[in-house]
Design a protein around this motif. Structure first.
Motif, mmCIF file in Angstrom:
data_model
loop_
_atom_site.group_PDB
_atom_site.id
_atom_site.type_symbol
_atom_site.label_atom_id
_atom_site.label_comp_id
_atom_site.label_asym_id
_atom_site.label_seq_id
_atom_site.Cartn_x
_atom_site.Cartn_y
_atom_site.Cartn_z
ATOM 1 N N GLN A 1 0.839 -1.178 0.000
ATOM 2 C CA GLN A 1 0.000 0.000 0.000
ATOM 3 C C GLN A 1 0.886 1.245 0.000
ATOM 4 O OE1 GLN A 1 -3.470 -0.051 2.527
ATOM 5 N NE2 GLN A 1 -3.264 2.148 2.952
ATOM 6 N N VAL A 2 0.465 2.254 -0.757
ATOM 7 C CA VAL A 2 1.217 3.495 -0.893
ATOM 8 C C VAL A 2 0.659 4.539 0.061
ATOM 9 C CG1 VAL A 2 1.849 5.374 -2.439
ATOM 10 C CG2 VAL A 2 1.811 3.023 -3.286
ATOM 11 N N GLN A 3 1.559 5.206 0.774
ATOM 12 C CA GLN A 3 1.193 6.325 1.623
ATOM 13 C C GLN A 3 1.980 7.551 1.180
ATOM 14 O OE1 GLN A 3 1.987 4.245 5.464
ATOM 15 N NE2 GLN A 3 -0.095 4.906 5.981
ATOM 16 N N LEU A 4 1.313 8.706 1.173
ATOM 17 C CA LEU A 4 1.908 9.948 0.717
ATOM 18 C C LEU A 4 1.890 10.973 1.831
ATOM 19 C CD1 LEU A 4 0.117 10.206 -2.757
ATOM 20 C CD2 LEU A 4 2.353 9.203 -2.258
ATOM 21 N N LEU A 5 2.993 11.691 1.987
ATOM 22 C CA LEU A 5 3.112 12.701 3.017
ATOM 23 C C LEU A 5 3.627 13.990 2.404
ATOM 24 C CD1 LEU A 5 2.927 13.440 6.015
ATOM 25 C CD2 LEU A 5 5.282 12.632 6.262
ATOM 26 N N GLU A 6 2.814 15.047 2.473
ATOM 27 C CA GLU A 6 3.179 16.347 1.921
ATOM 28 C C GLU A 6 3.792 17.235 2.992
ATOM 29 O OE1 GLU A 6 -1.044 15.549 0.068
ATOM 30 O OE2 GLU A 6 -0.133 15.404 2.062
ATOM 31 N N SER A 7 4.587 18.192 2.530
ATOM 32 C CA SER A 7 5.142 19.203 3.408
ATOM 33 C C SER A 7 5.461 20.445 2.589
ATOM 34 C CB SER A 7 6.402 18.704 4.124
ATOM 35 O OG SER A 7 7.434 18.412 3.197
ATOM 36 N N GLY A 8 5.623 21.566 3.272
ATOM 37 C CA GLY A 8 6.056 22.789 2.619
ATOM 38 C C GLY A 8 4.992 23.839 2.411
ATOM 39 N N GLY A 9 3.759 23.544 2.754
ATOM 40 C CA GLY A 9 2.711 24.535 2.591
ATOM 41 C C GLY A 9 2.861 25.674 3.580
ATOM 42 N N GLY A 10 2.111 26.729 3.323
ATOM 43 C CA GLY A 10 2.152 27.871 4.210
ATOM 44 C C GLY A 10 1.629 29.121 3.555
ATOM 45 N N LEU A 11 1.937 30.241 4.177
ATOM 46 C CA LEU A 11 1.508 31.549 3.699
ATOM 47 C C LEU A 11 2.636 32.207 2.927
ATOM 48 C CD1 LEU A 11 -0.549 33.920 3.733
ATOM 49 C CD2 LEU A 11 0.534 34.638 5.871
ATOM 50 N N VAL A 12 2.304 32.751 1.773
ATOM 51 C CA VAL A 12 3.291 33.422 0.940
ATOM 52 C C VAL A 12 2.638 34.629 0.281
ATOM 53 C CG1 VAL A 12 2.802 31.947 -1.048
ATOM 54 C CG2 VAL A 12 5.013 33.106 -0.878
ATOM 55 N N GLN A 13 3.412 35.667 0.071
ATOM 56 C CA GLN A 13 2.895 36.872 -0.567
ATOM 57 C C GLN A 13 2.828 36.708 -2.081
ATOM 58 O OE1 GLN A 13 5.329 40.167 0.698
ATOM 59 N NE2 GLN A 13 4.262 40.348 2.651
ATOM 60 N N ASP A 103 -5.100 4.817 -7.659
ATOM 61 C CA ASP A 103 -4.707 6.178 -7.297
ATOM 62 C C ASP A 103 -4.486 6.294 -5.791
ATOM 63 O OD1 ASP A 103 -7.254 7.083 -9.556
ATOM 64 O OD2 ASP A 103 -5.105 7.273 -9.969
ATOM 65 N N PHE A 104 -3.520 7.129 -5.413
ATOM 66 C CA PHE A 104 -3.233 7.385 -4.011
ATOM 67 C C PHE A 104 -3.125 8.882 -3.784
ATOM 68 C CE2 PHE A 104 -1.590 3.224 -5.014
ATOM 69 C CZ PHE A 104 -2.083 2.439 -3.990
ATOM 70 N N TRP A 105 -3.595 9.325 -2.624
ATOM 71 C CA TRP A 105 -3.662 10.741 -2.305
ATOM 72 C C TRP A 105 -3.081 11.024 -0.935
ATOM 73 C CZ3 TRP A 105 -5.353 13.904 -6.125
ATOM 74 C CH2 TRP A 105 -6.103 13.313 -7.146
ATOM 75 N N GLY A 106 -2.394 12.150 -0.833
ATOM 76 C CA GLY A 106 -1.961 12.626 0.462
ATOM 77 C C GLY A 106 -3.081 13.343 1.187
ATOM 78 N N GLN A 107 -2.817 13.747 2.406
ATOM 79 C CA GLN A 107 -3.825 14.441 3.206
ATOM 80 C C GLN A 107 -4.017 15.891 2.792
ATOM 81 O OE1 GLN A 107 -1.574 12.260 4.712
ATOM 82 N NE2 GLN A 107 -3.209 10.742 4.896
ATOM 83 N N GLY A 108 -3.061 16.450 2.096
ATOM 84 C CA GLY A 108 -3.149 17.813 1.627
ATOM 85 C C GLY A 108 -2.371 18.777 2.504
ATOM 86 N N THR A 109 -1.868 19.827 1.884
ATOM 87 C CA THR A 109 -1.183 20.887 2.593
ATOM 88 C C THR A 109 -1.704 22.229 2.096
ATOM 89 O OG1 THR A 109 0.998 21.789 3.201
ATOM 90 C CG2 THR A 109 0.767 20.927 0.965
ATOM 91 N N GLN A 110 -1.988 23.123 3.018
ATOM 92 C CA GLN A 110 -2.602 24.398 2.681
ATOM 93 C C GLN A 110 -1.559 25.370 2.153
ATOM 94 O OE1 GLN A 110 -5.990 25.436 2.936
ATOM 95 N NE2 GLN A 110 -5.197 27.183 1.764
ATOM 96 N N VAL A 111 -1.871 25.974 1.020
ATOM 97 C CA VAL A 111 -1.080 27.068 0.470
ATOM 98 C C VAL A 111 -1.977 28.294 0.386
ATOM 99 C CG1 VAL A 111 0.153 27.967 -1.536
ATOM 100 C CG2 VAL A 111 0.469 25.584 -0.831
ATOM 101 N N THR A 112 -1.558 29.362 1.026
ATOM 102 C CA THR A 112 -2.314 30.603 1.017
ATOM 103 C C THR A 112 -1.439 31.715 0.464
ATOM 104 O OG1 THR A 112 -3.607 29.923 2.952
ATOM 105 C CG2 THR A 112 -3.615 32.256 2.383
#
Length: 115
Positions: A1-13, A103-112
């Protein structure tokens, strides 16, 4: 089974840059990429890259975003440059496994993107 882990999201101008990363645990992955979903909008493809090196970008991000993969490590990055407020969304890492056509999906990371 495939697991995905995202990182790097955040607030940017607006006009700034951000880099998203995703690490996959598993094998037999043939595609990896990124989708995003803005509030009230449908999930849309941002960028995807196959094991053969083919890349597909959404028209809205061409020339601004760059996808890269490390095939040995099963990672995919998204370099986001010249970001716009309309880039604000939850970004989901995506992977496709040929065996089983799954198909496999990560939990998501917020980009604002906001000033």
């Amino acid at each position: 089974q495939v697991q995905l882990l995202e990182s790097g999201g955040g607030l940017v101008q607006p006009g700034g840059s951000l880099r998203l990363s995703c690490a996959a645990s598993g094998t037999l992955i043939t595609k990896m990429g990124w989708y995003r979903q803005a509030p009230g909008k449908s999930r849309e493809l941002v960028a995807i890259k196959t094991n053969g090196g083919s890349v597909n970008y959404a028209d809205s991000v061409k020339g601004r975003f760059t996808i890269s993969r490390d095939y040995a490590k099963n990672t995919v990055d998204l370099q986001m440059n010249s970001v716009k407020p309309e880039d604000t969304a939850i970004y989901y890492c995506y992977a496709f496994r040929l065996v089983g056509s799954r198909d496999f999906w990560g939990q998501g990371t917020q980009v604002t993107v906001s000033s």
